[in-house]
Enzyme design. Structure first.
Site, PDB file in Angstrom:
ATOM      1  N   LYS A  60       0.828  -1.205   0.000  1.00 33.71           N
ATOM      2  CA  LYS A  60       0.000   0.000   0.000  1.00 33.71           C
ATOM      3  C   LYS A  60       0.863   1.256   0.000  1.00 33.71           C
ATOM      4  CE  LYS A  60      -3.562   2.515   2.548  1.00 33.71           C
ATOM      5  NZ  LYS A  60      -4.468   2.530   3.718  1.00 33.71           N
TER       6      LYS A  60
ATOM      7  N   SER B  19      -8.973   3.736   2.265  1.00 32.58           N
ATOM      8  CA  SER B  19      -7.898   4.285   1.453  1.00 32.58           C
ATOM      9  C   SER B  19      -7.023   3.214   0.787  1.00 32.58           C
ATOM     10  CB  SER B  19      -7.005   5.171   2.325  1.00 32.58           C
ATOM     11  OG  SER B  19      -6.431   4.412   3.390  1.00 32.58           O
TER      12      SER B  19
ATOM     13  N   SER C  32     -10.348   1.296   6.267  1.00 28.52           N
ATOM     14  CA  SER C  32      -9.627   1.474   5.006  1.00 28.52           C
ATOM     15  C   SER C  32      -9.197   0.187   4.328  1.00 28.52           C
ATOM     16  CB  SER C  32      -8.385   2.346   5.242  1.00 28.52           C
ATOM     17  OG  SER C  32      -8.747   3.640   5.637  1.00 28.52           O
TER      18      SER C  32
END
Length: 375
Positions: free
Chosen positions: A71, A126, A150
């Site tokens: 990520k 996210s 997220s």
């Protein structure tokens, strides 16, 4: 994923070929999906060749040759255990752009990240690119982090499995303690392989114990106002788990009713905020959750309160309404696929367990897969 690693360990496959195929898939698909901010072609192939050398030397590599995505541009910092296990990082996935007031989107190298099921919808965030990369089959595993949902929200909206671990159990750069590491995978078995790699040796993803496991169902946690469709899809998924003998629903002694964690979460995120009220909300919800888990192994809810929204934003609805309570409380939570809405997009079922019981979540989800319980 395990088949790939086993074949690389046995030298029936070369890690360099597995990774080259993944890079080719990314090259074809990412201009449309925009799941990656960076793709590390040469570095990934170099790492794959090193894995082949390690495998030939007989080194034990549980993730031998498995292509993984991390990520964001700084995600490689936390990927050490996966690389040590033989995983090969192929690139950094998209996250929201700077300055956004909402986090359920992503911005990749080629533009706005799109949901692989409908390009006009967001994948969530996210950990946006991570979910898309896994859902589209570009990689079998992508790392994430979860400060309010997220990992779990994009897992639900992209139709994959997403785990948030117990707060504080693994290292996290978030000083508030709200964000915890997580992972997105196609299957619970793959998520369990990630957990074994990062939590070793103290937390094996072992058997869940006798089945079915007791569970409480809540459509709204007592404060949220989810749309009817994601509630219906999640409840139908619960029914399939019950029918398969994986869980049994129990009636709580009192309705599942938490305090809305939104003010506490926002205060904990705001420098200089008065944290007295946040502390009271956290303490009261901790007491209520302790009572719930004294009578059941699991708490089941929809993952997100709505279907995936468009790229213009979520409007007035907090997509985190059903997830961020467990960032404030620190409980581990897992989102698994729960079917598809009328718009053709996936929905998720959230499983929450007592602190430190990641192995229970993963074992229950793996048993559901073994018994053929699918979205």
């Amino acid at each position: 994923m395990e088949e790939t690693a086993s074949a690389v360990r046995a030298r029936r496959l070369r890690a360099v070929d597995v990774v080259a195929e993944a890079l080719e898939r990314i090259g074809r698909a990412d201009p449309v999906l925009c799941a990656f901010t960076e793709v590390w072609d040469e570095e990934a192939l170099r790492r794959a060749r090193e894995v082949d050398v390690r495998a030939a030397a007989g080194e034990r590599l549980p993730l031998a040759g498995v292509p993984i995505a991390v990520k964001g541009r700084h995600g490689l910092r936390a990927a050490g255990p996966l690389l040590a296990a033989g995983g090969v990082a192929v690139g950094a996935t998209s996250v929201p752009g700077p300055g956004t007031p909402w986090q359920t989107w992503g911005l990749g190298a080629h533009g706005r990240t799109v949901n692989p099921w409908r390009a006009d919808r967001t994948p969530g965030g996210s950990s946006a690119g991570a979910a898309v990369a896994v859902a589209a089959g570009l990689v079998p595993l992508a790392t994430g982090s979860d400060g309010a949902g997220s990992v779990r929200i994009p897992a639900a909206w992209c139709g994959v499995t997403g785990l948030k671990v117990t707060g504080g159990r693994l290292p996290s750069p978030d000083r508030t303690g709200l964000a915890a590491p997580g992972v997105l995978t196609r299957t619970a078995a793959d998520a369990a392989a990630w957990w074994r790699a990062v939590a070793r040796p103290s937390a094996p993803a072992g058997a869940p114990g006798p089945l079915p496991r007791s569970a409480l169902w809540s459509p709204d946690l007592g404060f949220a106002a989810p749309d009817p469709e994601p509630v219906a899809l999640a409840r139908a998924a619960v029914g399939r788990l019950v029918d398969a003998g994986v869980v049994r629903l129990v009636r709580p002694s009192a309705p599942v009713r938490l305090l809305d964690p939104a003010p506490a979460w926002l205060a904990l995120r705001t420098p200089g905020a008065d944290l007295a009220d946040a502390g009271r909300v956290r303490a009261e919800n901790d007491r209520r959750l302790a009572r719930l888990f004294a009578g059941a192994d699991l708490l089941l809810t929809p993952t997100a309160p709505t279907a995936p929204h468009g790229h213009e934003g979520p409007g007035d609805v907090y997509s985190t309404a059903l997830t961020w309570a467990f960032n404030v409380s620190g409980h581990p939570a897992l989102s698994v696929p729960a079917g598809f809405g009328a718009d053709g997009c996936p929905a998720g079922l959230q499983l929450v367990a007592p602190h430190g019981r990641e192995a229970l979540l993963l074992a229950v989800a793996r048993e559901a897969e073994r018994r053929g319980v699918t979205a």
